[in-house]
Design an enzyme around this catalytic site. Sequence first.
Site, PDB file in Angstrom:
ATOM      1  N   ASP A 157      -0.277   4.550  -9.271  1.00 49.94           N
ATOM      2  CA  ASP A 157       1.073   5.058  -9.050  1.00 49.94           C
ATOM      3  C   ASP A 157       1.853   3.964  -8.325  1.00 49.94           C
ATOM      4  O   ASP A 157       1.333   3.361  -7.372  1.00 49.94           O
ATOM      5  CB  ASP A 157       1.052   6.293  -8.148  1.00 49.94           C
ATOM      6  CG  ASP A 157       0.538   7.530  -8.850  1.00 49.94           C
ATOM      7  OD1 ASP A 157       0.104   7.434 -10.013  1.00 49.94           O
ATOM      8  OD2 ASP A 157       0.564   8.604  -8.220  1.00 49.94           O
ATOM      9  N   HIS A 179      -7.296   2.419 -10.324  1.00 51.66           N
ATOM     10  CA  HIS A 179      -8.186   2.837 -11.398  1.00 51.66           C
ATOM     11  C   HIS A 179      -8.190   1.804 -12.519  1.00 51.66           C
ATOM     12  O   HIS A 179      -7.365   0.904 -12.556  1.00 51.66           O
ATOM     13  CB  HIS A 179      -7.762   4.211 -11.911  1.00 51.66           C
ATOM     14  CG  HIS A 179      -7.914   5.308 -10.896  1.00 51.66           C
ATOM     15  ND1 HIS A 179      -8.811   6.342 -11.034  1.00 51.66           N
ATOM     16  CD2 HIS A 179      -7.276   5.524  -9.715  1.00 51.66           C
ATOM     17  CE1 HIS A 179      -8.723   7.152  -9.989  1.00 51.66           C
ATOM     18  NE2 HIS A 179      -7.792   6.673  -9.172  1.00 51.66           N
ATOM     19  N   SER A 200       0.406  -1.757  -0.862  1.00 54.73           N
ATOM     20  CA  SER A 200       0.337  -3.140  -1.301  1.00 54.73           C
ATOM     21  C   SER A 200       0.747  -3.263  -2.758  1.00 54.73           C
ATOM     22  O   SER A 200       1.555  -2.488  -3.255  1.00 54.73           O
ATOM     23  CB  SER A 200      -1.052  -3.707  -1.068  1.00 54.73           C
ATOM     24  OG  SER A 200      -1.003  -5.123  -1.100  1.00 54.73           O
TER      25      SER A 200
END
Length: 291
Positions: A90, A147, A253
């Site tokens: 995201d 992921h 980050s």
Amino acid sequence: MLDWFKVNLQYILPKHLLSRLVGKLASAEMGSLTTGLIKLFIKHFKVNMDEALYPQPEHYRTFNAFFTRPLQPDARPIDEDENVIIHAVDGAVSQFGDINADSIFQAKGHNYSLTTLLGGKPEMASPFKDGKFATVYLSPKDYHRIHMPVEGTLTDMIYVPGELFSVNPLTAANVPGLFARNERVVTFFDTPVGRMAMVLVGATIVASIETVWSGTVTPPAGKNVQHWSYEKDTESSVKLAKGEEMGRFKLGSTIVVCFEKDVIEFDELTAGQVTRLGEPMAHVSPASDNV
């Protein structure tokens, strides 16, 4: 003037010391104080807790546990089409496009070296020259687990020491070579579409970068580049499915993902576009030998 001050202040701040102090606080169990800080954070950054596996702030004993909170199982459906490369996190698209020989576009007026980004090893960078890259920024409100955009087998991991500048859009537009000068963890995978590099870039007050196979990689921060190689065809090989968690940030980050030449084509991305884990980012190129 304010933007100039925000950027240039970072050159003189003790960024590593500040980040480690924040890291200690974020990992401390402070009872009601921790819960109060989490509630303030949720309110200030408008964090959507409805999608969290544990939506109540009181569930989290440390700020880090809250920050790396898992989502409900159905919160991020994974596009299972084998020709689709999915978003790994995201966040928001910072930049994407072609790697021009050894050069990656950072922001207007700023490019940086692919080889430097990937740890300064030409042999590791070579497969990605003239390939594709995407840079995605994770803001404080985002889900902070990373992921796999495609299934892959881990071959190498490189830890690269460096600075800890902020990686927000303002800093990216003003600090030359930002992603190739910050501390980072570089991972390499063999995938059905060829080689893939996933770079986890550290930043100011990022308390930790972790991977699922090695746990915490930093801190402590090292002074030298470290390189680990992994067996690909043994029972102990690290094989991760598309959409499976591969790492996480404790505080926000950026990731940079790189692919080889002529293996993927980006979908209709735009700079600043919101990304959601599991949604399509690119497709396998018809020109790819792996189709």
